[in-house]
Motif scaffolding. Structure first.
Motif, PDB file in Angstrom:
ATOM      1  N   HIS A 275     -17.106 -15.031  21.366  1.00 22.84           N
ATOM      2  CA  HIS A 275     -15.873 -16.303  21.636  1.00 22.84           C
ATOM      3  C   HIS A 275     -15.519 -17.290  20.630  1.00 22.84           C
ATOM      4  O   HIS A 275     -14.709 -17.935  20.522  1.00 22.84           O
ATOM      5  CB  HIS A 275     -16.405 -17.042  22.919  1.00 22.84           C
ATOM      6  N   GLY A 276     -16.390 -17.159  19.584  1.00 18.70           N
ATOM      7  CA  GLY A 276     -16.233 -17.934  18.446  1.00 18.70           C
ATOM      8  C   GLY A 276     -16.752 -17.396  17.177  1.00 18.70           C
ATOM      9  O   GLY A 276     -17.585 -17.890  16.484  1.00 18.70           O
ATOM     10  N   PRO A 277     -16.139 -16.327  16.680  1.00 19.61           N
ATOM     11  CA  PRO A 277     -16.509 -15.339  15.503  1.00 19.61           C
ATOM     12  C   PRO A 277     -15.899 -16.066  14.159  1.00 19.61           C
ATOM     13  O   PRO A 277     -14.615 -16.293  14.011  1.00 19.61           O
ATOM     14  CB  PRO A 277     -15.711 -14.175  15.578  1.00 19.61           C
ATOM     15  N   SER A 278     -16.872 -16.568  13.433  1.00 22.53           N
ATOM     16  CA  SER A 278     -16.662 -17.583  12.478  1.00 22.53           C
ATOM     17  C   SER A 278     -17.070 -16.739  10.774  1.00 22.53           C
ATOM     18  O   SER A 278     -16.673 -17.307   9.932  1.00 22.53           O
ATOM     19  CB  SER A 278     -17.402 -18.837  12.441  1.00 22.53           C
ATOM     20  N   VAL A 279     -17.641 -15.880  10.889  1.00 26.56           N
ATOM     21  CA  VAL A 279     -18.220 -14.955   9.817  1.00 26.56           C
ATOM     22  C   VAL A 279     -16.806 -14.504   9.099  1.00 26.56           C
ATOM     23  O   VAL A 279     -17.240 -14.559   7.696  1.00 26.56           O
ATOM     24  CB  VAL A 279     -18.955 -13.822  10.261  1.00 26.56           C
ATOM     25  N   PRO A 280     -16.082 -13.900   9.500  1.00 26.51           N
ATOM     26  CA  PRO A 280     -14.912 -13.632   8.746  1.00 26.51           C
ATOM     27  C   PRO A 280     -14.390 -14.627   8.015  1.00 26.51           C
ATOM     28  O   PRO A 280     -14.168 -14.494   6.657  1.00 26.51           O
ATOM     29  CB  PRO A 280     -13.761 -12.928   9.563  1.00 26.51           C
ATOM     30  N   THR A 281     -14.195 -15.793   8.344  1.00 25.58           N
ATOM     31  CA  THR A 281     -13.648 -16.946   7.605  1.00 25.58           C
ATOM     32  C   THR A 281     -14.659 -17.463   6.731  1.00 25.58           C
ATOM     33  O   THR A 281     -14.296 -17.684   5.495  1.00 25.58           O
ATOM     34  CB  THR A 281     -13.398 -18.202   8.610  1.00 25.58           C
ATOM     35  N   MET A 282     -15.605 -17.503   6.928  1.00 20.92           N
ATOM     36  CA  MET A 282     -16.919 -17.983   6.074  1.00 20.92           C
ATOM     37  C   MET A 282     -17.057 -16.963   4.723  1.00 20.92           C
ATOM     38  O   MET A 282     -17.832 -17.329   3.817  1.00 20.92           O
ATOM     39  CB  MET A 282     -18.219 -18.050   6.820  1.00 20.92           C
ATOM     40  N   LEU A 283     -16.709 -15.718   5.035  1.00 23.77           N
ATOM     41  CA  LEU A 283     -16.725 -14.696   3.907  1.00 23.77           C
ATOM     42  C   LEU A 283     -15.522 -14.409   3.219  1.00 23.77           C
ATOM     43  O   LEU A 283     -15.447 -13.516   2.380  1.00 23.77           O
ATOM     44  CB  LEU A 283     -17.536 -13.557   4.443  1.00 23.77           C
ATOM     45  N   GLY A 284     -14.451 -14.899   3.673  1.00 23.29           N
ATOM     46  CA  GLY A 284     -13.136 -14.793   2.885  1.00 23.29           C
ATOM     47  C   GLY A 284     -12.441 -13.492   3.373  1.00 23.29           C
ATOM     48  O   GLY A 284     -11.832 -12.807   2.582  1.00 23.29           O
ATOM     49  N   LEU A 285     -12.827 -13.071   4.838  1.00 20.57           N
ATOM     50  CA  LEU A 285     -12.514 -11.756   4.900  1.00 20.57           C
ATOM     51  C   LEU A 285     -11.440 -11.951   6.280  1.00 20.57           C
ATOM     52  O   LEU A 285     -11.178 -10.978   6.735  1.00 20.57           O
ATOM     53  CB  LEU A 285     -13.834 -10.842   5.416  1.00 20.57           C
ATOM     54  N   GLU A 286     -10.989 -12.917   6.395  1.00 17.68           N
ATOM     55  CA  GLU A 286      -9.813 -13.170   7.373  1.00 17.68           C
ATOM     56  C   GLU A 286      -8.881 -12.132   7.128  1.00 17.68           C
ATOM     57  O   GLU A 286      -8.199 -12.048   5.945  1.00 17.68           O
ATOM     58  CB  GLU A 286      -9.118 -14.456   7.372  1.00 17.68           C
ATOM     59  N   GLY A 287      -8.298 -11.471   8.167  1.00 21.53           N
ATOM     60  CA  GLY A 287      -7.136 -10.469   8.069  1.00 21.53           C
ATOM     61  C   GLY A 287      -7.629  -9.161   7.751  1.00 21.53           C
ATOM     62  O   GLY A 287      -6.528  -8.253   7.620  1.00 21.53           O
ATOM     63  N   SER A 288      -8.787  -8.849   7.455  1.00 17.00           N
ATOM     64  CA  SER A 288      -9.467  -7.506   7.341  1.00 17.00           C
ATOM     65  C   SER A 288      -9.118  -6.648   8.436  1.00 17.00           C
ATOM     66  O   SER A 288      -9.443  -7.120   9.730  1.00 17.00           O
ATOM     67  CB  SER A 288     -10.764  -7.703   6.802  1.00 17.00           C
ATOM     68  N   ASN A 289      -8.751  -5.666   8.312  1.00 18.09           N
ATOM     69  CA  ASN A 289      -8.742  -4.658   9.255  1.00 18.09           C
ATOM     70  C   ASN A 289      -9.809  -3.471   9.515  1.00 18.09           C
ATOM     71  O   ASN A 289     -10.455  -3.145   8.474  1.00 18.09           O
ATOM     72  CB  ASN A 289      -7.464  -3.966   9.381  1.00 18.09           C
ATOM     73  N   ILE A 290     -10.115  -3.118  10.708  1.00 13.17           N
ATOM     74  CA  ILE A 290     -11.088  -2.214  11.059  1.00 13.17           C
ATOM     75  C   ILE A 290     -10.602  -0.743  11.432  1.00 13.17           C
ATOM     76  O   ILE A 290      -9.504  -0.771  12.056  1.00 13.17           O
ATOM     77  CB  ILE A 290     -12.076  -2.465  12.098  1.00 13.17           C
ATOM     78  N   GLU A 291     -10.942   0.065  10.413  1.00 10.18           N
ATOM     79  CA  GLU A 291     -10.582   1.484  10.763  1.00 10.18           C
ATOM     80  C   GLU A 291     -11.468   2.330  11.076  1.00 10.18           C
ATOM     81  O   GLU A 291     -12.637   2.326  10.949  1.00 10.18           O
ATOM     82  CB  GLU A 291      -9.634   1.950   9.304  1.00 10.18           C
ATOM     83  N   ALA A 292     -10.863   3.605  11.822  1.00  7.55           N
ATOM     84  CA  ALA A 292     -11.765   4.754  12.008  1.00  7.55           C
ATOM     85  C   ALA A 292     -11.885   5.731  11.111  1.00  7.55           C
ATOM     86  O   ALA A 292     -11.011   6.036  10.473  1.00  7.55           O
ATOM     87  CB  ALA A 292     -11.224   5.375  13.373  1.00  7.55           C
ATOM     88  N   GLY A 293     -13.327   5.978  10.889  1.00  3.90           N
ATOM     89  CA  GLY A 293     -13.496   6.961   9.724  1.00  3.90           C
ATOM     90  C   GLY A 293     -14.134   8.284  10.516  1.00  3.90           C
ATOM     91  O   GLY A 293     -14.264   8.375  11.857  1.00  3.90           O
ATOM     92  N   PRO A 294     -14.462   9.155   9.636  1.00  4.46           N
ATOM     93  CA  PRO A 294     -15.070  10.309  10.112  1.00  4.46           C
ATOM     94  C   PRO A 294     -16.395  10.139  11.052  1.00  4.46           C
ATOM     95  O   PRO A 294     -16.591  11.218  11.773  1.00  4.46           O
ATOM     96  CB  PRO A 294     -15.389  11.301   9.066  1.00  4.46           C
ATOM     97  N   ASP A 295     -17.029   9.058  10.790  1.00  4.34           N
ATOM     98  CA  ASP A 295     -18.394   8.916  11.092  1.00  4.34           C
ATOM     99  C   ASP A 295     -18.416   7.706  11.954  1.00  4.34           C
ATOM    100  O   ASP A 295     -19.292   7.162  12.655  1.00  4.34           O
ATOM    101  CB  ASP A 295     -19.525   8.710  10.120  1.00  4.34           C
ATOM    102  N   GLY A 296     -17.370   7.214  12.548  1.00  2.00           N
ATOM    103  CA  GLY A 296     -17.222   6.001  13.214  1.00  2.00           C
ATOM    104  C   GLY A 296     -16.354   4.869  12.696  1.00  2.00           C
ATOM    105  O   GLY A 296     -15.509   5.100  11.641  1.00  2.00           O
ATOM    106  N   LEU A 297     -16.187   3.588  13.354  1.00  2.00           N
ATOM    107  CA  LEU A 297     -15.555   2.497  12.882  1.00  2.00           C
ATOM    108  C   LEU A 297     -16.099   1.874  11.590  1.00  2.00           C
ATOM    109  O   LEU A 297     -17.446   1.911  11.270  1.00  2.00           O
ATOM    110  CB  LEU A 297     -15.685   1.411  13.984  1.00  2.00           C
TER     111      LEU A 297
END
Length: 303
Positions: A90-112
């Motif tokens: 409900h309150g994910p703050s880790v992306p902001t604290m690491l400067g990763l806001e806007g990063s996308n998750i993609e599917a690879g051959p072994d998983g996300l």
């Protein structure tokens, strides 16, 4: 988010593990085919991770995510391969604290594929929201299923440590983690010095005892204010509550992290404090908190 499991490549079973005592080696009584396959797929991820550590607190606003981020980064700076899983749905703050806001998750051959920052792999609900202002309105069972997917369907690979940033309290998310990860090394419990906070955080230690999870130690955050000009430490809040609580409940005390304006600034700027302000006294304290985690005994893993 509902289609995350359908879009992720299905992992194989835990056949790579040669340990006949592995919990995924045999079907449990009454377990159907799907549940057995899911449990083996989950175990195939976990057996490639050396240490699993949950960062938790019985109270919000104690800087738990700040501690989790800097623990993970401190372990990485010590030469370890580290994963950071943010299950504060409900309150994910880790992306902001690491400067990763806007990063996308993609599917690879072994998983996300988790977002990578050096030797740190990061997964968070924040990466899956179309709009960072969106509210996640889910009940417990749905949150439990998502946490399971974060562990089972993400291509974590070989890790020395997985740090899990849990939301405040002793509810669905911490309980799901304990049920899914067995064995788990233990929890780092975060508090602030004043008695009101320590009383709530004591419940986290009781939770750990009730679910059979070891408390690796207590961290007292916001322990005094460090003047940015002269470096003098002033105790704004009542000091020592974390240490007294740890002693009273018979668990280790890992250290006291002061209120340092640069810590808050680093989080807002998306910079891990322990990395970008490594020469500061506060960063040295953070490294001393990390040190006992580096001394955890090696566990058998399929690396």
């Amino acid at each position: 988010m509902e289609n995350m499991e359908n879009n992720a490549p299905r992992t194989g079973s835990c056949d790579s593990c040669k340990d006949s005592s592995c919990s995924a080696a045999k079907r449990e009584q009454g377990e159907n085919d799907q549940d057995f396959e899911d449990r083996r797929a989950l175990q195939s991820r976990l057996c490639h991770i050396g240490h699993k550590i949950m960062v938790m607190s019985g109270k919000g606003g104690v800087g738990k995510s700040t501690v989790a981020v800097n623990l993970a980064m401190g372990l990485m700076l010590a030469g370890k391969k580290v994963g950071l899983l943010d299950v504060d749905i409900h309150g994910p703050s880790v992306p902001t604290m690491l400067g990763l806001e806007g990063s996308n998750i993609e599917a690879g051959p072994d998983g996300l594929v988790p977002v990578e920052l050096g030797n740190l792999k990061v997964m968070s609900m924040g990466f899956l929201l179309r709009n960072p202002d969106d509210a996640v309105i889910w009940r417990g069972p749905v949150k439990g299923n998502v946490i399971k997917q974060f562990l089972k369907d993400v291509a974590w690979g070989d890790l020395d440590y997985l740090i899990i940033d849990a939301p405040p309290g002793t509810g669905d998310e911490p309980l799901s983690i304990c049920q899914l990860i067995n064995p788990i090394d233990g929890a780092v419990v975060v508090t602030t010095p004043q008695r009101v906070a320590a009383m709530d955080v004591r419940k986290s230690i009781t939770f750990c005892a009730q679910v059979g999870m070891k408390v690796l130690g207590v961290v007292e955050n916001m322990s005094g204010f460090v003047c940015p000009k002269c470096g003098e430490l002033t105790h704004i809040l009542r000091s020592g509550g974390g240490r007294l609580m740890a002693e009273d409940m018979g668990v280790p005390f890992l250290g006291s992290i002061p209120i340092d304006p640069m810590v808050a600034e680093a989080g807002d700027m998306g910079e891990a404090f322990v990395m970008h302000h490594a020469a500061s006294p506060t960063a040295e304290i953070m490294r001393s908190v990390v040190a006992p985690l580096l001394e955890l005994p090696n566990v058998k893993q399929n690396l």
